[in-house]
Enzyme design. Sequence first.
Site, PDB file in Angstrom:
ATOM      1  N   LEU A  65     -44.335   6.282 -10.628  1.00 41.77           N
ATOM      2  CA  LEU A  65     -44.109   5.054 -11.372  1.00 41.77           C
ATOM      3  C   LEU A  65     -44.286   3.825 -10.476  1.00 41.77           C
ATOM      4  CD1 LEU A  65     -41.006   6.524 -13.176  1.00 41.77           C
ATOM      5  CD2 LEU A  65     -43.148   5.859 -14.312  1.00 41.77           C
ATOM      6  N   PRO A  66     -44.444   2.629 -11.083  1.00 45.42           N
ATOM      7  CA  PRO A  66     -44.770   1.455 -10.264  1.00 45.42           C
ATOM      8  C   PRO A  66     -43.694   1.049  -9.248  1.00 45.42           C
ATOM      9  CG  PRO A  66     -45.329   1.060 -12.565  1.00 45.42           C
ATOM     10  CD  PRO A  66     -44.576   2.355 -12.522  1.00 45.42           C
ATOM     11  N   THR A  96     -43.712   4.761  -4.745  1.00 45.40           N
ATOM     12  CA  THR A  96     -43.296   4.032  -3.549  1.00 45.40           C
ATOM     13  C   THR A  96     -42.256   3.002  -3.980  1.00 45.40           C
ATOM     14  OG1 THR A  96     -45.489   4.262  -2.569  1.00 45.40           O
ATOM     15  CG2 THR A  96     -44.057   2.576  -1.637  1.00 45.40           C
ATOM     16  N   LYS A 171     -42.726   5.802   4.764  1.00 45.42           N
ATOM     17  CA  LYS A 171     -43.827   5.125   4.057  1.00 45.42           C
ATOM     18  C   LYS A 171     -43.788   3.610   4.335  1.00 45.42           C
ATOM     19  CE  LYS A 171     -46.892   4.297   0.709  1.00 45.42           C
ATOM     20  NZ  LYS A 171     -48.297   4.657   0.761  1.00 45.42           N
ATOM     21  N   LYS A 246     -46.409  -5.479  -1.993  1.00 45.06           N
ATOM     22  CA  LYS A 246     -45.198  -4.802  -2.492  1.00 45.06           C
ATOM     23  C   LYS A 246     -44.560  -3.967  -1.374  1.00 45.06           C
ATOM     24  CE  LYS A 246     -44.631  -0.683  -4.666  1.00 45.06           C
ATOM     25  NZ  LYS A 246     -44.689   0.425  -5.602  1.00 45.06           N
TER      26      LYS A 246
END
Length: 296
Positions: A65-66, A96, A171, A246
């Site tokens: 998902l975003p 992420t 990440k 982001k």
Amino acid sequence: MARIGFIGVGNMGGPMAANLAKAQHQVRAFDLSPDALKAAEAAGATVAPTVADAVKDAEIVISMLPAGGHVRGVYMGEDGIFANAVKGALFIDCSTIDVATSRAVSEAAKAAGFAMLDAPVSGGTGGAAAGTLTFMVGGDADAFERGKAAFNAMGKTIVHCGQAGAGQAVKACNNMMLAITMIGVAEGFNLADALGIDRQIVYNVCSTATAQSWALNTYCPVPGPAPNSPANRDYKAGFTADMMLKDLRLAQDAAQQNGVSTPLGSEAQALFALYSNMGEGGKDFSGIIEMLRGKK
Ligand code: NAD
């Protein structure tokens, strides 16, 4: 082979679900986008009308998902995964998102009796389609073992990074390092241009000298030296500058929450925000070289 509920079959989740189906797993997919679901169906998944239906008999639930808000809602919402999954199901969130949300959702899963892994990926849409993603995984070791067959169908390098949130943490660190490196490589090429040095010569020397890096060697931000890099197709993404922004924000949030000074990470965030505000956020992140040059 496992029964898998897959929530979020967009640019990344779509090809990941397709590779699971190709490996003979039974995939039930849900997404808010009818187009995404149509593509997932064509790739071998069964379409589910709701989150509840996608997870109702799944042994494994995977989400892609975003951002953190979507993950919280899909897992913890009234008609979400927690409320509808069967006892003993394993949850794997590949989105992420911020470390704090990731840890909070994992904790809540544990309290509700489910095992959960955070497993963000690196490798982009190309890696998702080819089944060569790198997975950075956080969570209990036995849950990691249970997820391995699914990870292996979608990726090539699967690394257990530690407890819940550890995958997201690695990440964020990786992408902060990558953004800083890309800006450095871009500045080097812009300086070499101004000094009248051939770009291929700069590449030949620096890619084998101490400046060598993935940003330079593989993802070179000027056209020519690395033929497959986005610079050769007018910075068509690839990995968009907005996605990088982001991730830099996630890294800065984590740095602030933990009192870590990351001055170059902070500067990289400011530069990518500027690039995005210029209307270029949809381009590949290596296109930031154009902004740094001050002209096309
Ligand atoms: P995307 O926008 O293409 O896909 C996200 C999908 O989630 C969309 O299809 C959307 O409709 C769906 N969705 C949103 N809210 C939903 C909900 N409540 N219920 C069901 N479906 C919902 O984005 P993407 O490029 O696939 O990225 C997904 C994640 O992967 C992001 O967290 C991103 O940072 C990460 N990521 C992306 C890349 C990349 O190169 N695109 C690389 C590594 C990691």
